[in-house]
Design a protein around this motif. Structure first.
Motif: not given
Length: 412
Positions: A205-212
């Motif tokens: 549910g979130r952008d991968i770069l938000w996670w990184l």
């Protein structure tokens, strides 16, 4: 000859971040730019290009995205406007259309030669970035003259190429985007696949770069990795600025009609030879993907509420059967696009500051030449040093070092 504390070479995002940090510390400086602010974003990107990072991740010292699409992806023109607005916000002392032709040491510090006169400076910051010149392999010279070849930085659109099929070499961000655009436009495309880091555009549910960004992966410090050289040589991200959750990976490309091949290892006239390594390359990319998503899952489990959905990894992609050789002319290939990365190029730097491979010798942007610094280098201090967002950390660090250097010179 005018004098200043610091000359910054380059007015891209890294050079402007450096300028803002120096201005905040009251240090006199000038930014010398060969074209206009953010020149490469205007001249070295294809027409449909969008940033790989979401707009909210375009953070610079004293400047954040304030538009209506924080989760969107700016076009190259929009980002150049963003940088121009940033420069204007603190009246950055940019001298446009002033290409630097030589930098040499003097008793004062440095003499910086340009087409519009020289500058004397106590310190110099190289902010021309990691993407100075396209890296085209030597084997390109073996291609038959009748087949066009260009670097990805010079590609503009499918209509800018000769009619016919296209061999795209390289499967990181630029390679997959260009291959996808060409295939959608109806071109026959062969993609020579090298090492890459596969990532979905969105996960849970979130952008991968938000996670990184949230997990601290982008802030990985160069001093905390077991092998700095290996870290700097990690495969580039296979990521596209799109709202599609999966993004564009090798599976999506195959579904669009792109023919995959192994690493390009030889060109002899119209014959292209490919390594038998596609399956291994795809397994390595899948392993990296699995590791990254596993780390995100661990973080989400330890921080309830961060995930906006259940684990939804993209499907494993099976490697297709490939040919060791392809006759490009018989296959209808009329052009080759080299999406094989970039290499540094500092022909104007007249001092022993480079490694044998042409890269700047440094530690966290501080070179072995007193007063000479660099910013925007790959994994300069953190994993995201070449990202727009990463420049703010390196700029602040270098501004502090320049302040100390200046104080010592004045005291001496």
């Amino acid at each position: 000859m005018p004098r200043t504390d610091t000359v910054i070479v380059g007015a891209g995002h890294a050079g402007l971040a450096m300028s803002r940090c120096l201005a905040d510390r009251g240090l006199d400086h000038v930014v010398l730019e060969r074209g206009s602010v953010g020149e490469r974003w205007r001249t070295a990107r294809w027409d449909s290009f969008r940033l790989l990072t979401p707009n909210w991740l375009s953070r610079l010292p004293g400047w954040v995205y304030a538009g209506r699409e924080p989760d969107g992806f700016m076009t190259a023109a929009e980002f150049q406007d963003y940088l121009s607005g940033y420069a204007g916000s603190f009246h950055a002392p940019v001298q446009p259309h002033t290409p630097v032709t030589r930098v040499e040491r003097t008793s004062f510090g440095f003499r910086v030669h340009t087409d519009r006169g020289d500058w004397a400076a106590r310190t110099v910051v190289i902010a021309t970035g990691y993407h100075s010149r396209a890296k085209v392999p030597d084997l390109a010279t073996g291609l038959a003259p009748g087949i066009a070849q260009i670097a990805a930085a010079h590609y503009r659109s499918p209509s800018s190429l000769p009619d016919g099929g296209v061999l795209v070499v390289g499967a990181s961000a630029s390679g997959v985007q260009i291959a996808y655009e060409l295939a959608v436009a109806g071109r026959r495309v062969v993609l020579a696949v090298g090492g890459h880091t596969r990532l979905p555009r969105r996960y849970r549910g979130r952008d991968i770069l938000w996670w990184l960004d949230r997990t601290g992966a982008l802030e990985r410090d160069i001093d905390h990795v077991p092998d700095a050289a290996a870290a700097r040589a990690e495969p580039s991200l296979q990521l596209v600025g799109t709202s599609n959750a999966r993004g564009v990976d090798l599976g999506v490309l195959q579904a669009t009609g792109v023919r995959l091949a192994g690493r390009l290892r030889a060109l002899d006239g119209t014959t292209a030879g490919f390594a038998d390594d596609l399956a291994d390359t795809m397994v390595a990319a899948q392993d990296r993907l699995t590791r990254v998503l596993g780390e995100i899952d661990q973080y989400a489990a330890a921080a309830p509420g961060t995930a906006a959905g259940a684990p939804d990894p993209p499907p494993v992609i099976a490697a297709p059967a490939i040919s060791a050789k392809v006759d490009l002319r018989r296959a209808g290939i009329s052009a080759v696009i080299w999406a094989t990365g970039f290499r540094p190029c500092y022909p104007w730097l007249a001092m022993p500051a480079l490694e044998r491979d042409g890269r700047i010798r440094h530690r966290r942007g501080v070179t072995g030449v007193p007063g000479l610094y660099a910013i925007g280098l790959r994994f300069q201090s953190r994993r995201n040093s070449t990202f727009i967002d990463g420049a703010r950390h390196d700029a602040a660090y270098l501004a502090d070092r320049i302040t100390v250097h200046r104080a010592r010179r004045l005291a001496g």
